[in-house]
Design an enzyme around this catalytic site. Sequence first.
Site, mmCIF file in Angstrom:
data_model
loop_
_atom_site.group_PDB
_atom_site.id
_atom_site.type_symbol
_atom_site.label_atom_id
_atom_site.label_comp_id
_atom_site.label_asym_id
_atom_site.label_seq_id
_atom_site.Cartn_x
_atom_site.Cartn_y
_atom_site.Cartn_z
ATOM 1 N N HIS A 28 0.857 -1.183 0.000
ATOM 2 C CA HIS A 28 0.000 0.000 0.000
ATOM 3 C C HIS A 28 0.896 1.238 0.000
ATOM 4 O O HIS A 28 2.018 1.208 0.491
ATOM 5 C CB HIS A 28 -0.867 -0.043 1.273
ATOM 6 N N ASP A 45 2.853 -4.505 8.158
ATOM 7 C CA ASP A 45 1.620 -3.757 7.942
ATOM 8 C C ASP A 45 0.466 -4.741 8.130
ATOM 9 O O ASP A 45 0.224 -5.601 7.289
ATOM 10 C CB ASP A 45 1.616 -3.173 6.529
ATOM 11 N N GLN A 73 -4.714 -5.286 6.857
ATOM 12 C CA GLN A 73 -5.656 -6.229 6.253
ATOM 13 C C GLN A 73 -5.645 -7.595 6.917
ATOM 14 O O GLN A 73 -6.449 -8.461 6.557
ATOM 15 C CB GLN A 73 -5.341 -6.385 4.758
ATOM 16 N N LYS A 98 -10.971 -0.880 10.196
ATOM 17 C CA LYS A 98 -11.087 -2.076 9.364
ATOM 18 C C LYS A 98 -11.465 -3.307 10.176
ATOM 19 O O LYS A 98 -11.636 -4.385 9.609
ATOM 20 C CB LYS A 98 -9.769 -2.326 8.621
ATOM 21 N N CYS A 130 -4.735 2.415 -3.796
ATOM 22 C CA CYS A 130 -3.504 2.918 -3.157
ATOM 23 C C CYS A 130 -2.352 1.944 -3.355
ATOM 24 O O CYS A 130 -1.561 1.695 -2.434
ATOM 25 C CB CYS A 130 -3.735 3.186 -1.662
#
Length: 409
Positions: A121, A198, A201, A224, A364
């Site tokens: 991202h 990261d 997700q 999220k 993104c």
Amino acid sequence: MDIKDIRQLFPILNQEVNGQPLVYLDSSATSQKPIQVIEALENYYRLDNSNVHRGVHTLGTRATDAFEGAREKVRKFINAKSTQEVIFTRGTTTSLNTIAVSYGVATLKEGDEIVITYMEHHSNIIPWQQVAKRTGATLKYIPLQEDGSISLEDARATITSNTKIVSIMQVSNVLGVINPVKEIAKIAHENGAVMVVDGAQSTPHMKIDVQDLDCDFLAFSGHKMCGPTGIGVLYGKKHLLEKMEPVEFGGEMIDFVQLYESTWKELPWKFEAGTPIIAGAIGLGAAIDFLNEIGLDTIADHEHQLSAYAFDKLSVVEGMTIYGPKDPASRAGLITFNIDDVHPHDVATVLDAEGIAVRAGHHCAQPLMKWLKVSATARASFYLYNTEEDIDKLVRGLIKTKEYFSDVF
């Protein structure tokens, strides 16, 4: 808990959009919020609204207890050793930028390497680009396999003794790839580098154990994972955070201020300047309670089933290109695709007319779009409140989209 009972806990799903029952397939962008989270926010503002850490009155004490209680919930959720390793931020982007500025700029020098991947991202690319410019370090990319996955052989070839930082998303927001971050962390550590994950997700959808992953940093967002917007988490190993300087200065993060120099509070507060995101943290704590009640393993199993079902259903649609691994076991709960001769924005527009919300664009991830040789894609992403019926409606909507544009052209 039955899926029908779960759906009833999300008020936003009980509505029509453009005259059709809402089918929400955009949870990778932001998830919907259960009533428990909405009520937690409302109760804070109705009953406990006060600043934290500063007052001795009852409202201040209740707000502080709820705020710091949420930090402990986060600690348990990701299995951090201490709440000192849990810093509240605005979200994944802020967390990654904090690592880049506070750790990266202070640590790197010319000749050092930062390793990421083509699938990242933008929030895990641009901060490292800036760090490389400021320090003279080199930014390197682990190549992708044909299906968009990472091979450990390529990781070993890219990460060298000059590598100081490896920063990789655990789950791709475009390809749905689940990256082997635990194994890559081991490779990073063998070469003397730190591992940044990261988790935007992954954290909402699967059990995360930072001690098992042995990552040095983890970043994720509340919105999220059924929580409010504007709240996120930066996890860092204590010995690293203790060496890092704050990136924001002011109230709340100070220990003692003199005319020409100041000292900082201990972790985690030295990184939380100003009035913190109190309601957001409390809402995130409520979201964690909710996810724990459902069970992360249950959520992961449900999404894998939906992903496999969606892959099978969409694969037979003529003119459909699906990106990412074909094995549902190696991908998360999202499907990114294109339809021949139909722009993704047109796909999303027609689906919206049917009450179906999907994402269209570059997500993104423009370097990944270039690697895929496309300018944009459409994406349907699933969460614990989605059903096979939602996917059936998506398939019917896509067939209708194809027919519409066939008639037009």
